[in-house]
Design an enzyme around this catalytic site. Sequence first.
Site, PDB file in Angstrom:
ATOM      1  N   HIS A  79     -36.763 -27.475 -82.712  1.00 21.55           N
ATOM      2  CA  HIS A  79     -36.911 -28.867 -82.243  1.00 21.55           C
ATOM      3  C   HIS A  79     -35.537 -29.982 -82.551  1.00 21.55           C
ATOM      4  CE1 HIS A  79     -38.452 -32.955 -83.596  1.00 21.55           C
ATOM      5  NE2 HIS A  79     -38.914 -33.034 -82.502  1.00 21.55           N
ATOM      6  N   GLU A  82     -33.586 -29.599 -79.638  1.00 17.93           N
ATOM      7  CA  GLU A  82     -34.134 -30.128 -78.552  1.00 17.93           C
ATOM      8  C   GLU A  82     -33.524 -31.720 -78.632  1.00 17.93           C
ATOM      9  OE1 GLU A  82     -37.506 -32.986 -77.921  1.00 17.93           O
ATOM     10  OE2 GLU A  82     -38.278 -31.053 -78.644  1.00 17.93           O
ATOM     11  N   GLU A 159     -39.327 -38.876 -87.966  1.00 18.93           N
ATOM     12  CA  GLU A 159     -40.265 -38.372 -87.087  1.00 18.93           C
ATOM     13  C   GLU A 159     -41.239 -37.567 -87.864  1.00 18.93           C
ATOM     14  OE1 GLU A 159     -40.981 -35.673 -82.942  1.00 18.93           O
ATOM     15  OE2 GLU A 159     -38.918 -35.979 -83.782  1.00 18.93           O
TER      16      GLU A 159
END
Length: 459
Positions: A79, A82, A159
């Site tokens: 992630h 990403e 996040e």
Amino acid sequence: MTSRSARKTARTSSEGRAVARTQTLLQGRNGIGTVRRTTLPGGLRIVTETLPSVRSATFGIWANVGSRDETPSLNGATHYLEHLLFKGTRKRSALDISAAIDAVGGEMNAFTAKEYTCYYARVLDTDLPLAIDVVCDMLTGSLIDPADVDAERGVILEEIAMTEDDPGDCVHDLFAHTMLGDTPLGRPVLGTVDTINALTRDRIARFYKKHYDPTRLVVAAAGNVDHAKVVRQVRAAFEKAGALTRTDAVPVAPRSGARTIRTAGKVELLGRKTEQAHVVLGMPGLARTDERRWALGVLNTALGGGMSSRLFQEVREKRGLAYSVYSYTSGFADCGLFGVYAGCRPNQVHDVLRICRDQLDLVASEGLSDEEIGRAVGQLAGSTVLGLEDTGALMNRIGKSELCWGEQMSVDDMLARISAVTPDEVRAVARDVLGQRPSLSVIGPLKDRQAARLHEAVS
């Protein structure tokens, strides 16, 4: 028809480049809905679905890497990577990447899952060459600059904090841990505060080099697209980046294996000062390649997939004990999960769990009525078609199908498989899946006495 009966053609360029193999996987009516695949000599697969009647196109690149490919110390690296691929390449800064798509009114994003990652852009059909150039540049030319790694670390920590502030979301991560433990599939996709803080630029760069090889990528485009043009543009972009040098490379096969989940009767409680208690009661499900998945899909729909489902009627409509209650399935290459979620006031959690457990046991022992099954078949068929009404959904379908199954299935074939599910098949999969002893994950402000009673739901 599926790719098993695909029609093959071969092509060699006038410059004498190595041959790219092209197959028509699904033949649409009058060219509409035709799905083609080209495999380049470097092992890169390109699949497209043509819809000449629309004015948009969605272009995506799927990577065969997810959080299950991480070691414990690398948890969250997929992630993290990403995010970093949006931060700049040799050709474009982060602003250049976002501005290029914004300037044509398009949208661009990415998502990371347990077993794959996808980067995509949706644009007008006339702007498809731009989308191809930008997304291919991101995938092949990322700098992974140390300054960007440090800056994005804070974004990812925010996040994680945002997710932890949403217990209705966080409880599903807890359920994965309850069922799969401290394993790659049981760990959160985002990673943890500790693992994200410990990740270095060099470790992420090595992860990128290992997992973003063309043999592990699938390019997918859907909408008003011309397959041959997409192939030429993608090939040119990858060759310019020096990413197709291994002319004898072949694509990696879809993931496979057989993992048995033996967890039963386990309870995990995460104490939080929330207004609701969030619960997931569940058990092992089916792998995504299991032929019983069609029957499980019908079972899931009838049990907790809509307003007429058993759980919605029993928990919400008849008793008013929860606003949100549903069931769901998660299928991986080698195993799966089946879960029932509900959010309710803490003093009602035991009543909700008792009703859910009673319904699971009842359906496992007696099955569903023919009327319930028939309604679920219709609901599942309708939602399948309605969920494929835009080019983004079509790109997702063909990209994921190529990466995870290595073949394509037409919408008509999918509807036929759903319609062919029999009541006996649904009852059989209900016995196999729901007949197992469940485990339980809970997030909420439960007191000691309430917490002690949670084991009643799985006993």
